[in-house]
Write a protein that holds these residues in place. Structure first.
Motif, PDB file in Angstrom:
ATOM      1  N   PRO A  97    -103.184  92.553  25.639  1.00 49.39           N
ATOM      2  CA  PRO A  97    -103.430  92.851  24.193  1.00 49.39           C
ATOM      3  C   PRO A  97    -104.377  92.542  24.087  1.00 49.39           C
ATOM      4  CG  PRO A  97    -100.859  91.918  24.846  1.00 49.39           C
ATOM      5  CD  PRO A  97    -101.687  91.308  26.196  1.00 49.39           C
ATOM      6  N   PRO A  98    -105.033  93.050  23.043  1.00 47.54           N
ATOM      7  CA  PRO A  98    -106.224  92.920  21.940  1.00 47.54           C
ATOM      8  C   PRO A  98    -106.241  92.252  21.445  1.00 47.54           C
ATOM      9  CG  PRO A  98    -105.702  95.359  21.164  1.00 47.54           C
ATOM     10  CD  PRO A  98    -104.679  94.775  22.724  1.00 47.54           C
ATOM     11  N   GLU A 153    -101.699  88.467  18.587  1.00 47.56           N
ATOM     12  CA  GLU A 153    -102.783  87.545  18.143  1.00 47.56           C
ATOM     13  C   GLU A 153    -103.535  87.497  17.427  1.00 47.56           C
ATOM     14  OE1 GLU A 153    -104.229  86.098  22.038  1.00 47.56           O
ATOM     15  OE2 GLU A 153    -106.316  84.667  20.886  1.00 47.56           O
ATOM     16  N   MET A 154    -103.654  86.951  16.283  1.00 52.47           N
ATOM     17  CA  MET A 154    -104.462  86.623  15.031  1.00 52.47           C
ATOM     18  C   MET A 154    -105.805  85.678  15.003  1.00 52.47           C
ATOM     19  SD  MET A 154    -103.519  87.852  11.388  1.00 52.47           S
ATOM     20  CE  MET A 154    -103.354  89.535  10.840  1.00 52.47           C
ATOM     21  N   ARG A 155    -107.476  86.309  14.675  1.00 50.09           N
ATOM     22  CA  ARG A 155    -107.722  85.516  14.342  1.00 50.09           C
ATOM     23  C   ARG A 155    -108.537  85.883  13.092  1.00 50.09           C
ATOM     24  NH1 ARG A 155    -110.324  84.698  20.294  1.00 50.09           N
ATOM     25  NH2 ARG A 155    -108.502  84.021  21.211  1.00 50.09           N
ATOM     26  N   ALA A 174     -98.618  81.639  11.481  1.00 58.82           N
ATOM     27  CA  ALA A 174     -98.051  80.388  12.140  1.00 58.82           C
ATOM     28  C   ALA A 174    -100.150  80.754  13.435  1.00 58.82           C
ATOM     29  CB  ALA A 174     -96.943  80.214  12.344  1.00 58.82           C
ATOM     30  N   ASP A 175     -99.614  81.671  13.795  1.00 53.86           N
ATOM     31  CA  ASP A 175    -100.310  81.363  15.233  1.00 53.86           C
ATOM     32  C   ASP A 175    -102.174  81.458  15.096  1.00 53.86           C
ATOM     33  OD1 ASP A 175     -97.963  80.643  16.191  1.00 53.86           O
ATOM     34  OD2 ASP A 175     -98.053  82.227  17.828  1.00 53.86           O
ATOM     35  N   ALA A 176    -102.393  82.176  13.711  1.00 51.43           N
ATOM     36  CA  ALA A 176    -103.718  82.836  13.561  1.00 51.43           C
ATOM     37  C   ALA A 176    -104.698  81.830  14.080  1.00 51.43           C
ATOM     38  CB  ALA A 176    -103.359  83.394  12.022  1.00 51.43           C
TER      39      ALA A 176
END
Lengths: 242, 242
Positions: A4-5, A32-34, A59-61
């Protein structure tokens, strides 16, 4: 099937919008967030409440200083814009973009600009292609989370796991069951002297057959309908008599 | 090319969300909003600011007491739900739903439920079909405006290339005509003491509504069916008495 993107929020202003974007993502299976240089730092206490439970995404950003760093491991970078820019790059609608992402070798990232102004020319310059949501030319007012959700939604459409729980509709009743209903109604109508004049009987019967054939009622529905017609008939001992 | 769907917000709670829905609609060219019993009345001062300029949608919004009134002129009513219901109706993803709306004869309405709880079973019972956005089974958290924007977005995608409907079948009767048939049959069944025991009445009525909604009978067929039901009733002076 490709990964996934990655969703990259470039200089987002409000924590609330970061939370809403996380919620939009997780609804459609993107995790997946950046974040590139979020204005108010990170973590941001306004993000959690707006995420409405999508805390895992927050939390995972990961946080980066620049777009280049945030997309360093991505082979394909897409920039979302609403306005036309002076940049000569391929422009995709969301549907075509996710198809390209799915086909591509290597990870893809989608850049979303700050709430007020959108991506700057230098951000767009890093991208290989542009994604533009075709929007009402007289009223273009997509906010950050809405832009994210439309892309996430398009992505999810190609994912098998996201398919809806289709109801298993009962098939239409067998022809003889339907025939039983038709004959019953015809009989009731004959007793009510409905078919008149006689030379119209055939046409009227055909029309009523058409009416009862159209629904595609299943076996249970046909039985219910027969019960209903029996109930409202004068032969029903419980029926009103006045 | 068929008319765009009417967006019906059923018992919306917050003015802010009505405004956001208007904004979502106008982004993709939908302008006809109907409100059923908005909790805080109408107009609502919180709606305007959230509409972010989509004031025309709010200014033209019509308010109704019931879903039946709000959809009286619509031949096709779709209910959006996320949760699986015990209702046996066709289920469409947004893409398939807008394709069906575009092909259909007559106007279509899409119902969106209140923020907290979504549509009630009786609201869904009025609809011919269900629209479910395929969503992350582990995290389904679409808000009202997001659900609206996904449908509006899907609608807009086909606008450029929309082709005329293939068949020239009569469109299904408008909702108020169908309602007339349903009420008539319910009345006849009440007179026949069909609804028993009392605590099953609601479920049985819903089932009969489902039976009569499924066919998509056109106005003439609905009239014929009403005549048929009247003819076989004990009130018909020509009916058999024995």
């Amino acid at each position: 099937v490709n990964a996934p993107p990655v969703i990259v929020l470039v200089r987002p202003q409000l924590g609330e919008n970061i939370g809403k974007a996380a919620r939009a993502m997780l609804n459609f299976g993107l995790v997946e967030m950046r974040l590139v240089a979020p204005r108010d730092g990170w973590p941001n206490p306004s993000a959690g409440p707006a995420a409405a439970g999508a805390d895992i995404v927050l939390a995972d950003a990961q946080v980066f200083e620049t777009v280049a760093e945030a997309t360093a491991d991505c082979a394909h970078v897409y920039a979302t814009t609403v306005r036309k820019r002076g940049v000569m790059k391929p422009v995709f609608a969301p549907e075509a973009a996710v198809a390209a992402i799915r086909e591509a070798q290597g990870r893809s990232a989608i850049l979303f600009g700050p709430e007020r102004a959108g991506l700057e020319t230098d951000d767009v310059a890093l991208a290989r292609a542009i994604i533009t949501v075709p929007i009402n030319p007289a009223f273009g007012s997509l906010n950050l989370a809405q832009a994210v959700i439309l892309l996430a939604y398009e992505w999810s459409k190609g994912e098998a796991l996201a398919s809806p729980p289709l109801t298993t509709l009962e098939p239409p009743a067998a022809q003889d069951e339907l025939e039983g209903l038709i004959v019953q109604l015809e009989t009731q109508l004959e007793e009510a002297h409905y078919f008149w004049p006689p030379d119209r009987t055939q046409v009227t019967k055909r029309m009523i057959r058409g009416l009862l054939t159209k629904p595609g009622w299943n076996a249970g529905e046909v039985r219910t309908m027969r019960g209903v017609l029996r109930a409202i008939s004068p032969d029903n001992p419980h029926a009103k008599r006045d």
